[in-house]
Design a protein around this motif. Structure first.
Motif, mmCIF file in Angstrom:
data_model
loop_
_atom_site.group_PDB
_atom_site.id
_atom_site.type_symbol
_atom_site.label_atom_id
_atom_site.label_comp_id
_atom_site.label_asym_id
_atom_site.label_seq_id
_atom_site.Cartn_x
_atom_site.Cartn_y
_atom_site.Cartn_z
ATOM 1 N N MET A 1 0.835 -1.189 0.000
ATOM 2 C CA MET A 1 0.000 0.000 0.000
ATOM 3 C C MET A 1 0.878 1.250 0.000
ATOM 4 N N ALA A 2 0.588 2.164 -0.893
ATOM 5 C CA ALA A 2 1.377 3.392 -0.978
ATOM 6 C C ALA A 2 0.761 4.488 -0.123
ATOM 7 N N LYS A 3 1.622 5.341 0.386
ATOM 8 C CA LYS A 3 1.154 6.488 1.174
ATOM 9 C C LYS A 3 1.146 7.720 0.291
ATOM 10 N N HIS A 4 0.136 8.542 0.475
ATOM 11 C CA HIS A 4 0.008 9.771 -0.285
ATOM 12 C C HIS A 4 -0.233 10.923 0.684
ATOM 13 N N ILE A 5 0.599 11.930 0.624
ATOM 14 C CA ILE A 5 0.367 13.119 1.444
ATOM 15 C C ILE A 5 -0.671 13.953 0.713
ATOM 16 N N ILE A 6 -1.787 14.197 1.389
ATOM 17 C CA ILE A 6 -2.837 14.936 0.696
ATOM 18 C C ILE A 6 -2.942 16.387 1.162
ATOM 19 N N GLY A 7 -2.178 16.766 2.145
ATOM 20 C CA GLY A 7 -2.179 18.160 2.573
ATOM 21 C C GLY A 7 -1.702 18.294 3.999
ATOM 22 N N SER A 8 -1.680 19.529 4.445
ATOM 23 C CA SER A 8 -1.329 19.809 5.832
ATOM 24 C C SER A 8 -2.572 19.696 6.692
ATOM 25 N N VAL A 9 -2.381 19.488 7.980
ATOM 26 C CA VAL A 9 -3.512 19.371 8.908
ATOM 27 C C VAL A 9 -4.432 20.586 8.806
ATOM 28 N N GLY A 10 -3.880 21.776 8.592
ATOM 29 C CA GLY A 10 -4.699 22.985 8.522
ATOM 30 C C GLY A 10 -5.520 23.116 7.242
ATOM 31 N N ASP A 11 -5.318 22.224 6.279
ATOM 32 C CA ASP A 11 -6.032 22.344 5.003
ATOM 33 C C ASP A 11 -7.502 21.950 5.097
ATOM 34 N N ILE A 12 -7.880 21.148 6.111
ATOM 35 C CA ILE A 12 -9.283 20.745 6.274
ATOM 36 C C ILE A 12 -9.733 21.171 7.670
ATOM 37 N N PRO A 13 -10.595 22.182 7.773
ATOM 38 C CA PRO A 13 -11.037 22.617 9.102
ATOM 39 C C PRO A 13 -11.904 21.549 9.768
ATOM 40 N N ASP A 14 -12.036 21.620 11.081
ATOM 41 C CA ASP A 14 -12.882 20.675 11.810
ATOM 42 C C ASP A 14 -14.303 20.739 11.254
ATOM 43 N N GLY A 15 -14.846 19.579 10.915
ATOM 44 C CA GLY A 15 -16.187 19.504 10.328
ATOM 45 C C GLY A 15 -16.177 19.680 8.824
ATOM 46 N N GLY A 16 -15.003 19.923 8.252
ATOM 47 C CA GLY A 16 -14.904 20.160 6.819
ATOM 48 C C GLY A 16 -14.518 18.915 6.053
ATOM 49 N N ARG A 17 -14.345 19.095 4.769
ATOM 50 C CA ARG A 17 -13.991 17.990 3.882
ATOM 51 C C ARG A 17 -13.145 18.514 2.741
ATOM 52 N N LEU A 18 -12.422 17.610 2.112
ATOM 53 C CA LEU A 18 -11.603 17.961 0.958
ATOM 54 C C LEU A 18 -11.794 16.880 -0.094
ATOM 55 N N ALA A 19 -12.200 17.288 -1.295
ATOM 56 C CA ALA A 19 -12.349 16.341 -2.406
ATOM 57 C C ALA A 19 -11.126 16.476 -3.297
ATOM 58 N N LEU A 20 -10.558 15.364 -3.686
ATOM 59 C CA LEU A 20 -9.365 15.383 -4.526
ATOM 60 C C LEU A 20 -9.249 14.072 -5.282
ATOM 61 N N ASN A 21 -8.331 14.019 -6.211
ATOM 62 C CA ASN A 21 -8.055 12.781 -6.934
ATOM 63 C C ASN A 21 -6.724 12.236 -6.478
ATOM 64 N N VAL A 22 -6.710 10.948 -6.159
ATOM 65 C CA VAL A 22 -5.463 10.288 -5.790
ATOM 66 C C VAL A 22 -5.305 9.102 -6.733
ATOM 67 N N ARG A 23 -4.247 9.098 -7.485
ATOM 68 C CA ARG A 23 -3.993 8.056 -8.486
ATOM 69 C C ARG A 23 -5.226 7.838 -9.374
ATOM 70 N N GLY A 24 -5.840 8.932 -9.785
ATOM 71 C CA GLY A 24 -6.978 8.857 -10.703
ATOM 72 C C GLY A 24 -8.302 8.508 -10.047
ATOM 73 N N ARG A 25 -8.305 8.323 -8.728
ATOM 74 C CA ARG A 25 -9.554 7.983 -8.045
ATOM 75 C C ARG A 25 -10.097 9.187 -7.277
ATOM 76 N N PRO A 26 -11.399 9.438 -7.382
ATOM 77 C CA PRO A 26 -11.983 10.533 -6.600
ATOM 78 C C PRO A 26 -12.100 10.119 -5.134
ATOM 79 N N ILE A 27 -11.571 10.964 -4.266
ATOM 80 C CA ILE A 27 -11.546 10.670 -2.824
ATOM 81 C C ILE A 27 -12.087 11.895 -2.100
ATOM 82 N N VAL A 28 -12.803 11.655 -1.018
ATOM 83 C CA VAL A 28 -13.187 12.757 -0.139
ATOM 84 C C VAL A 28 -12.663 12.438 1.259
ATOM 85 N N VAL A 29 -11.992 13.434 1.852
ATOM 86 C CA VAL A 29 -11.415 13.270 3.196
ATOM 87 C C VAL A 29 -12.156 14.209 4.142
#
Ligand code: FES
Length: 137
Positions: free
Chosen positions: A1-29
């Motif tokens: 399993m590969a690790k992917h850094i998707i951002g800094s801790v401050g990039d998603i506020p508490d209660g928030g979400r971040l949508a992005l693509n990782v290796r071509g897959r849509p992911i929501v964090v």
């Protein structure tokens, strides 16, 4: 399993979400009280983006006139037809055994840990004093 850094801790506020693509897959964090959860950003019903849904809780009843609301901010409601999924596991609230969207492991690692880790796949410059959200896929 590969690790992917998707951002800094401050990039998603508490209660928030971040949508992005990782290796071509849509992911929501999601960030829920400093805990991070990641789902495939595609509803298993007809493919809507779960990242556009309402983050809500569960309303339960033990009988007529008796309601209990819990798990505020832990259930994502699909924007198209309202199916609900647990952000911790991807399981459907109504049918956990048969319907789910894929979930991924997410953790927070310090820049110092990441600098030492030879298995981080993404080329992401890190500062040893900072903390980063790392998704495993
Ligand atoms: S596409 Fe999500 S409930 Fe229909």
């Amino acid at each position: 399993m590969a690790k992917h850094i998707i951002g800094s801790v401050g990039d998603i506020p508490d209660g928030g979400r971040l949508a992005l693509n990782v290796r071509g897959r849509p992911i929501v964090v999601f960030n829920r009280n400093g805990q991070y959860f990641a789902l495939l950003d595609r509803c298993p019903h007809s493919g809507a983006k779960l990242s556009l849904g309402l983050l809500t809780g569960i309303l339960q009843s033990d009988g007529p006139g008796c309601f209990r609301y819990s798990r505020e901010g832990e259930i994502i409601k699909c924007p198209w037809h309202g199916w609900e999924f647990d952000i911790r596991s991807g399981e459907s609230y109504c049918s956990p055994q048969s319907v789910k969207t894929r979930s991924y492991d997410v953790k927070v690692q310090s820049g110092a840990e990441l600098e030492k880790d030879p298995h981080v796949a993404e080329n992401f410059s890190v500062s040893v004093e900072s903390e980063y959200i790392v998704l495993e896929m």
